[in-house]
Design an enzyme around this catalytic site. Structure first.
Site, short mmCIF file in Angstrom:
data_model
loop_
_atom_site.label_atom_id
_atom_site.label_comp_id
_atom_site.label_asym_id
_atom_site.label_seq_id
_atom_site.Cartn_x
_atom_site.Cartn_y
_atom_site.Cartn_z
N HIS A 60 -5.42 -3.64 2.11
CA HIS A 60 -5.85 -4.38 3.31
C HIS A 60 -6.65 -5.64 2.96
O HIS A 60 -7.66 -5.95 3.57
CB HIS A 60 -6.67 -3.47 4.24
CG HIS A 60 -5.88 -2.34 4.82
ND1 HIS A 60 -5.39 -1.31 4.05
CD2 HIS A 60 -5.51 -2.07 6.10
CE1 HIS A 60 -4.74 -0.45 4.82
NE2 HIS A 60 -4.77 -0.89 6.06
N GLU A 96 -18.69 4.22 -0.35
CA GLU A 96 -17.96 3.50 -1.41
C GLU A 96 -18.78 3.33 -2.68
O GLU A 96 -18.23 3.40 -3.79
CB GLU A 96 -17.51 2.14 -0.89
CG GLU A 96 -16.49 2.20 0.23
CD GLU A 96 -17.11 2.40 1.61
OE1 GLU A 96 -16.34 2.53 2.58
OE2 GLU A 96 -18.36 2.43 1.71
N ARG A 110 0.83 -1.21 0.00
CA ARG A 110 0.00 0.00 0.00
C ARG A 110 0.87 1.26 0.00
O ARG A 110 0.50 2.28 -0.59
CB ARG A 110 -0.97 -0.01 1.18
CG ARG A 110 -0.29 -0.06 2.54
CD ARG A 110 -1.29 -0.29 3.66
NE ARG A 110 -0.61 -0.48 4.93
CZ ARG A 110 -0.79 0.30 6.01
NH1 ARG A 110 -1.65 1.29 5.98
NH2 ARG A 110 -0.13 0.06 7.12
N ASP A 169 -8.07 -6.40 12.92
CA ASP A 169 -9.40 -5.90 12.56
C ASP A 169 -10.44 -7.02 12.49
O ASP A 169 -11.64 -6.78 12.58
CB ASP A 169 -9.35 -5.18 11.21
CG ASP A 169 -8.68 -3.82 11.32
OD1 ASP A 169 -8.38 -3.40 12.44
OD2 ASP A 169 -8.44 -3.19 10.28
N ARG A 219 -1.77 -5.21 3.42
CA ARG A 219 -1.38 -4.26 4.47
C ARG A 219 0.00 -4.58 5.03
O ARG A 219 0.76 -3.69 5.41
CB ARG A 219 -2.40 -4.33 5.61
CG ARG A 219 -2.05 -3.48 6.82
CD ARG A 219 -3.17 -3.56 7.87
NE ARG A 219 -2.89 -2.69 9.01
CZ ARG A 219 -2.50 -3.11 10.20
NH1 ARG A 219 -2.33 -4.39 10.42
NH2 ARG A 219 -2.29 -2.25 11.18
N PHE A 240 -14.47 -3.19 1.44
CA PHE A 240 -15.46 -2.20 1.00
C PHE A 240 -15.47 -2.04 -0.51
O PHE A 240 -16.51 -1.77 -1.11
CB PHE A 240 -15.17 -0.86 1.67
CG PHE A 240 -15.04 -0.95 3.16
CD1 PHE A 240 -15.98 -1.66 3.91
CD2 PHE A 240 -13.98 -0.36 3.82
CE1 PHE A 240 -15.86 -1.75 5.29
CE2 PHE A 240 -13.85 -0.45 5.20
CZ PHE A 240 -14.79 -1.16 5.94
#
Length: 308
Positions: free
Chosen positions: A108, A57, A9, A116, A166, A82
């Site tokens: 991610h 989104e 990223r 998460d 990530r 998302f």
């Protein structure tokens, strides 16, 4: 030679900045995650070409569809959960159906998101995106490959889904490495096994290769950075030349890299493929490295399979 670890990223954000300097038609949109997706790097230099759409989104994807019809080359960024999940309808009907020139860059991805937990660990996105007509699907493995991919997909006239992790990963390639969309990279010539890998698992496969050499077991690693269109020629070649085939991915084993390879083998050269990945279950909370061990997508799991 292994380089310093770096998250794809971060490489994405840096590559966007350079691309933006060269092409004024590049615009970047984010869904309230610019710090995490690293699009903030582009935003600071080109605020007039950066649009934070907030936690919306679906609206973001509809907006980039409109921008593409006006000659812009939009990069839409958010977490994979998302991007591929919440906005699937808009990707399907507003981007892929009319074959618009939109780049969906999802960070991610996979269980390596870590703490998460399952709600944010997108392990179905490769499956969802590769079934969409007109969509190119790419999953990169290190800094240099990610920067190449960002630049290369800007040249494609059509939808692209770029999957980014990530987790910081070791450098694999040097700056002279040549990549081509739709063409896998073979590392080594071993005939005992082929390890097909993508994304974060490529460095794990290379680690396994190096350890197995010490046991006089010689394998090759195939980095399948382009999952669609997939490199059928290399898959068939490796099936013919090696004794064992293994795929490894930070994704559900249903519909992902392993399934894509299986589809090629079934049609062209029927051979057994051992699939390592998330075994039809949701992710769970934990450190990325712990989760890779839990779901058996590490170098040690490859070594175990190749040693037996």
């Amino acid at each position: 030679m292994e380089q310093e670890k770096k998250a794809p990223r971060q490489s994405y954000g840096e590559a966007l900045l350079e691309l933006g300097k060269e092409n004024e038609n590049i615009v970047v949109l984010d869904a309230d995650l610019a710090e995490a997706t690293k699009t903030r790097i582009f935003a600071k230099e080109f605020p007039e070409r950066f649009f934070d759409m907030g936690i919306a989104e679906q609206n973001m994807i509809s907006t980039v569809a409109g921008m593409a019809t006006c000659g812009k080359i939009p990069f839409a960024s958010t977490f994979a959960m998302f991007a591929a999940g919440r906005a699937y309808d808009q990707i399907r009907n507003s981007i892929c159906y009319p074959k618009l020139n939109v780049k969906i860059c999802a960070t991610h991805a996979g269980v390596t998101v870590g703490e998460d937990g399952a709600t944010h660990q997108m392990i179905e996105d490769i499956s969802m995106m590769r079934t969409l007509p007109n969509m190119t699907v790419i999953s990169t493995s290190d800094d240099i490959q990610t920067k190449w991919a960002v630049r290369e997909i800007s040249k494609i006239d059509g939808p692209v889904y770029l999957r980014l992790g990530r987790l910081a990963v070791p450098g694999i390639y040097d700056k002279n490495q040549k990549f081509e969309i739709g063409k896998a990279v073979q590392i080594g010539e071993g005939t005992d096994a082929t390890i097909f890998a993508t994304g974060v698992t490529v460095s794990e496969a290379i680690k396994a290769k190096e350890e197995l050499e010490k046991q006089n077991i010689h394998i090759r690693v195939v980095d399948i950075h382009t999952i669609k269109p997939i490199d059928k020629e290399t898959i068939i070649k490796c099936a013919k030349e090696t004794k064992k085939l293994i795929s490894i991915e930070d994704h559900n084993i249903i519909g992902g890299l392993g399934t894509a390879i299986s589809e090629v083998l079934i049609e062209k050269y029927p051979t057994k493929l051992i699939k390592l990945g998330i075994n039809d279950t949701f992710g769970r909370s934990g450190k990325a490295e712990e989760l890779m061990k839990y779901f058996k997508i590490t170098a040690e799991d490859i070594i175990s399979l190749c040693s037996n």
